[in-house]
Structures are given as C-alpha cells and as structure tokens.
Scaffold this active site. Sequence first.
Site, PDB file in Angstrom:
ATOM      1  N   CYS A 116       4.027 121.916 -72.142  1.00 32.03           N
ATOM      2  CA  CYS A 116       4.538 120.673 -72.744  1.00 32.03           C
ATOM      3  C   CYS A 116       5.908 120.272 -72.203  1.00 32.03           C
ATOM      4  CB  CYS A 116       4.584 120.804 -74.256  1.00 32.03           C
ATOM      5  SG  CYS A 116       2.966 121.103 -74.958  1.00 32.03           S
ATOM      6  N   HIS A 256       9.516 115.936 -77.777  1.00 34.19           N
ATOM      7  CA  HIS A 256       8.095 116.241 -77.613  1.00 34.19           C
ATOM      8  C   HIS A 256       7.402 116.056 -78.971  1.00 34.19           C
ATOM      9  CE1 HIS A 256       4.484 117.995 -76.208  1.00 34.19           C
ATOM     10  NE2 HIS A 256       4.565 119.067 -76.964  1.00 34.19           N
ATOM     11  N   ASN A 286      -0.498 115.594 -79.749  1.00 33.75           N
ATOM     12  CA  ASN A 286       0.270 116.273 -78.694  1.00 33.75           C
ATOM     13  C   ASN A 286      -0.499 116.145 -77.378  1.00 33.75           C
ATOM     14  OD1 ASN A 286       1.482 118.120 -76.987  1.00 33.75           O
ATOM     15  ND2 ASN A 286       1.436 119.827 -78.434  1.00 33.75           N
TER      16      ASN A 286
HETATM   17  N1  ACO Z   1      -7.125 121.613 -91.875  1.00 36.68           N
HETATM   18  C1  ACO Z   1      -7.024 122.245 -93.057  1.00 36.68           C
HETATM   19  N2  ACO Z   1      -6.462 123.477 -93.187  1.00 36.68           N
HETATM   20  C2  ACO Z   1      -5.991 124.043 -92.063  1.00 36.68           C
HETATM   21  C3  ACO Z   1      -6.066 123.436 -90.804  1.00 36.68           C
HETATM   22  C4  ACO Z   1      -6.662 122.173 -90.729  1.00 36.68           C
HETATM   23  N3  ACO Z   1      -6.780 121.485 -89.575  1.00 36.68           N
HETATM   24  N4  ACO Z   1      -5.497 124.259 -89.889  1.00 36.68           N
HETATM   25  C5  ACO Z   1      -5.072 125.343 -90.543  1.00 36.68           C
HETATM   26  N5  ACO Z   1      -5.379 125.221 -91.854  1.00 36.68           N
HETATM   27  C6  ACO Z   1      -5.116 126.172 -92.932  1.00 36.68           C
HETATM   28  C7  ACO Z   1      -4.956 127.571 -92.404  1.00 36.68           C
HETATM   29  O1  ACO Z   1      -6.224 128.192 -92.272  1.00 36.68           O
HETATM   30  C8  ACO Z   1      -4.134 128.203 -93.491  1.00 36.68           C
HETATM   31  O2  ACO Z   1      -4.984 128.538 -94.576  1.00 36.68           O
HETATM   32  P1  ACO Z   1      -4.796 129.943 -95.340  1.00 36.68           P
HETATM   33  O3  ACO Z   1      -3.413 129.866 -95.921  1.00 36.68           O
HETATM   34  O4  ACO Z   1      -5.897 129.884 -96.336  1.00 36.68           O
HETATM   35  O5  ACO Z   1      -4.937 130.970 -94.269  1.00 36.68           O
HETATM   36  C9  ACO Z   1      -3.229 127.063 -93.963  1.00 36.68           C
HETATM   37  O6  ACO Z   1      -3.862 125.858 -93.523  1.00 36.68           O
HETATM   38  C10 ACO Z   1      -1.835 127.110 -93.404  1.00 36.68           C
HETATM   39  O7  ACO Z   1      -1.925 127.362 -91.995  1.00 36.68           O
HETATM   40  P2  ACO Z   1      -0.641 127.559 -91.155  1.00 36.68           P
HETATM   41  O8  ACO Z   1      -1.025 127.918 -89.770  1.00 36.68           O
HETATM   42  O9  ACO Z   1       0.282 128.451 -91.883  1.00 36.68           O
HETATM   43  O10 ACO Z   1      -0.052 126.068 -91.174  1.00 36.68           O
HETATM   44  P3  ACO Z   1       1.330 125.575 -90.622  1.00 36.68           P
HETATM   45  O11 ACO Z   1       2.055 124.918 -91.710  1.00 36.68           O
HETATM   46  O12 ACO Z   1       2.055 126.597 -89.817  1.00 36.68           O
HETATM   47  O13 ACO Z   1       0.862 124.424 -89.610  1.00 36.68           O
HETATM   48  C11 ACO Z   1       0.526 124.007 -87.266  1.00 36.68           C
HETATM   49  C12 ACO Z   1       0.056 124.761 -88.504  1.00 36.68           C
HETATM   50  C13 ACO Z   1       0.352 122.531 -87.531  1.00 36.68           C
HETATM   51  C14 ACO Z   1      -0.291 124.438 -86.079  1.00 36.68           C
HETATM   52  C15 ACO Z   1       2.022 124.310 -87.011  1.00 36.68           C
HETATM   53  O14 ACO Z   1       2.254 125.693 -87.097  1.00 36.68           O
HETATM   54  C16 ACO Z   1       2.517 123.816 -85.674  1.00 36.68           C
HETATM   55  O15 ACO Z   1       2.622 122.636 -85.421  1.00 36.68           O
HETATM   56  N6  ACO Z   1       2.921 124.714 -84.768  1.00 36.68           N
HETATM   57  C17 ACO Z   1       3.552 124.354 -83.499  1.00 36.68           C
HETATM   58  C18 ACO Z   1       2.616 123.762 -82.486  1.00 36.68           C
HETATM   59  C19 ACO Z   1       3.413 123.372 -81.251  1.00 36.68           C
HETATM   60  O16 ACO Z   1       4.585 123.046 -81.301  1.00 36.68           O
HETATM   61  N7  ACO Z   1       2.855 123.396 -80.086  1.00 36.68           N
HETATM   62  C20 ACO Z   1       3.694 123.013 -78.943  1.00 36.68           C
HETATM   63  C21 ACO Z   1       3.304 123.459 -77.737  1.00 36.68           C
HETATM   64  S1  ACO Z   1       1.641 123.038 -77.342  1.00 36.68           S
HETATM   65  C22 ACO Z   1       1.491 123.351 -75.633  1.00 36.68           C
HETATM   66  O17 ACO Z   1       2.383 123.837 -74.982  1.00 36.68           O
HETATM   67  C23 ACO Z   1       0.156 123.039 -75.019  1.00 36.68           C
END
Ligand code: ACO
Length: 329
Positions: A116, A256, A286
């Site tokens: 990214c 980003h 993204n």
């Molecule tokens: N819909 C519903 N529930 C979901 C979904 C979804 N799409 N995805 C995950 N959940 C659930 C999980 O299973 C979890 O349930 P559980 O508590 O029963 O296990 C709950 O939601 C919370 O999941 P978390 O992973 O803790 O959610 P979080 O608040 O961390 O958000 C996310 C996840 C959106 C992926 C976040 O962590 C994020 O944005 N991370 C950074 C991503 C990023 O910056 N990428 C950049 C680089 S990408 C590249 O280089 C190609």
Amino acid sequence: MNKKTGVKILGTGSYFPKKILTNADLEKMVDTNDEWITTRTGMKERHIAAPEEVTSDLALGASLEALKAAKIDASQIDLILVSTITSDMFFPTTACYLQTKLGLKDIPAYDLLAACSGFIYGLANAKAYIESGMYKTILLVGADILSRITDWTDRNTCVLFGDGAGAIVLTASEEDDDIVSVSLGADGSYSPLLYMYGGGSVCPATAESVAAKHHTMTMHGKEVFRNAVPKMVLAAEQALEKSGKKLEDIKLFIPHQANMRIIEAVAKKLNIPMDSVFINIHKTGNISSATTITALDEAIKTGKIKKGELAVLVAFGGGFTWGGAVIRV
Ligand code: ACO
C-alpha cells in the site's frame, strides 16, 4: 553553479472499473452486514474489475487521463514506473504491458512493489531520477486489482479491498519543486502479519497450494491496525521535517484509505482537524498502490486542494512498508 533541478507535477488521472460492489452485495456473499463494515472500516462500496480487465488496462485508463491533464503526448515520457501487488502476470512487468498499450517502445519500464506504500515509494524513485538528470519526464502509476487475490469466503478480508488505478506525470523543472520531500521506511520482521503465501519461490503454485487458499491475501487485521497508526504518524512527521514545512503550511492531509478508524487515529495524533483530511474510503475501499494517487487526483478535481497548495500523502502496507510525502499541487 547550476540551479538544482526540481520536479513539476504536470497532471494526474484515475480509472475505476464500472462494477460497484456494495456492502449490501457483500451481505449476500458472507456473514457480514452494512452496519459492521461501516462502523469498523468506513467503507460503503468498492469498484471491482470485469473478468476481462487486467491491471495494465486500469493503468492505461489512469495514464491517458493523466497525460490529458498534463497536456503532453505519450511520446514525451522517458520512463514508466508502475507500483502494484497484482501485476498482469508474475512477469513480464505491468509497466511493459502498459508501455505497449500506450503505443510506446524502447523507453525503460518496470514495476515496483511496496504494497500500500508503493505509490509513495514510486514518488521517491521518480524524484531521485529527475533530480539526478537521469530521466526528464516520468509516468508513475499505482494500480491494483485486489479482487483477484481476495478470498471471497473470508469476511475478515473480503469486505476491505477494491480495484482501481491512478497516475501522475512528473517532469524536470528549474522553477518548480512540487515533490518537496519524500520519507520512506520498512520493517520486514512484520511480514508474517500481511502477505500472500503462494505463487513465489516459497510456495510455487500447485493443486495443493490452490486448495489450501495460498493464492489470496492473509492479514492479521488487529496487529496491522496497531502498527499502521504510529508508522503513518512517523511517516508524516519525517516528511514534514525533511520538507522544512510545518503542519500549518499544509492544506490537505491525504492518508492511505485502509480504515476510517486508522485515519481518525492518525489525524488525532498529528493534531489535524478532520476537515483537513481527504476521505474517499466509503467509495473505493482499500486499493493498495492506487489509493493515495486516486485520492490526490480526486482532491484536485473536486477543488479540495488548489494550485500552489501543499498536501501531505501518507501510506502504510504489507512488508511492513510506510512512506510520507509533502507535495505542492
Ligand atoms: N462482518 C462481520 N463481522 C466481522 C467481519 C465482517 N466483515 N470481519 C470480522 N468480523 C468479526 C470477527 O470475526 C470478530 O468476531 P469475534 O469477536 O466473534 O471473533 C469481530 O468481528 C471483531 O474482529 P476484529 O478483527 O477484532 O475487528 P477489528 O475491529 O480489528 O477490525 C479490521 C478488523 C477492519 C480488519 C481492522 O483490524 C483493520 O482495518 N486493520 C488494518 C487493515 C489495514 O490497514 N491494512 C493496510 C494494509 S493492506 C495492504 O498492504 C494490501
């Protein structure tokens, strides 16, 4: 002594595939809902490439628009750089395919990969080439079709990504210094948190690797999130320090677009009000290498930033890699 050669931004452009995938569409594909996606990420919809579209097609669309904005003919380009993690093929490069699609021959063309942060890495490459006098006019593209390396059964990742391309034309200038500063960083020890296992020398494609879903992205979202915030803050601070500019000099912060909560946390730590932060995550998701350049292009087209004003671009991605740039539009 000769005056230092600066870099002038001649024009920018974007290309997005026509098909739009909404959160409501995703609800029909995996166990998710609009409320979760919106509150956890800020995303509402993303563009998805048609089956016949490849990354160099998206890159071509963005490049033609950037060349038009730059008011130059493609024949004036003397280097093509494409940042992507989803090249048309493993090799040759997407930049070579783009060169042919632009009707060009013989000029150098290559891809670079910094996930990214790739567009900002590309800006650093282009700035160094132009300032050294090695190349005069460079077409730099950020293009990705992340839908091709997404596991569409994994709700943790499939809601996050989209497809698109952005391009910028840069040229040598005695008067202008539009790429004021670029600051880059990386820490490879974090590679196990965000990667695609299959397809390289570690795990060549086999029937087993396909069955084990090694050819789609794996991401440990929470840890990525935790690292993204301080590194994007650092990248912004380092780029500003290098530029000799202060936050008060900056019109628009263009981060980003990986997660709205990351953007808000970074803006808060830098003490930047949200109305000075460019947001289009709700429309694009993204798009990795394409994110910061398409955001910049939209900011210019919509008048969020005007000629002569300064912007800070900041990105973070797999590797981990990060980068910041202070630019004058
Ligand atoms: N819909 C519903 N529930 C979901 C979904 C979804 N799409 N995805 C995950 N959940 C659930 C999980 O299973 C979890 O349930 P559980 O508590 O029963 O296990 C709950 O939601 C919370 O999941 P978390 O992973 O803790 O959610 P979080 O608040 O961390 O958000 C996310 C996840 C959106 C992926 C976040 O962590 C994020 O944005 N991370 C950074 C991503 C990023 O910056 N990428 C950049 C680089 S990408 C590249 O280089 C190609």
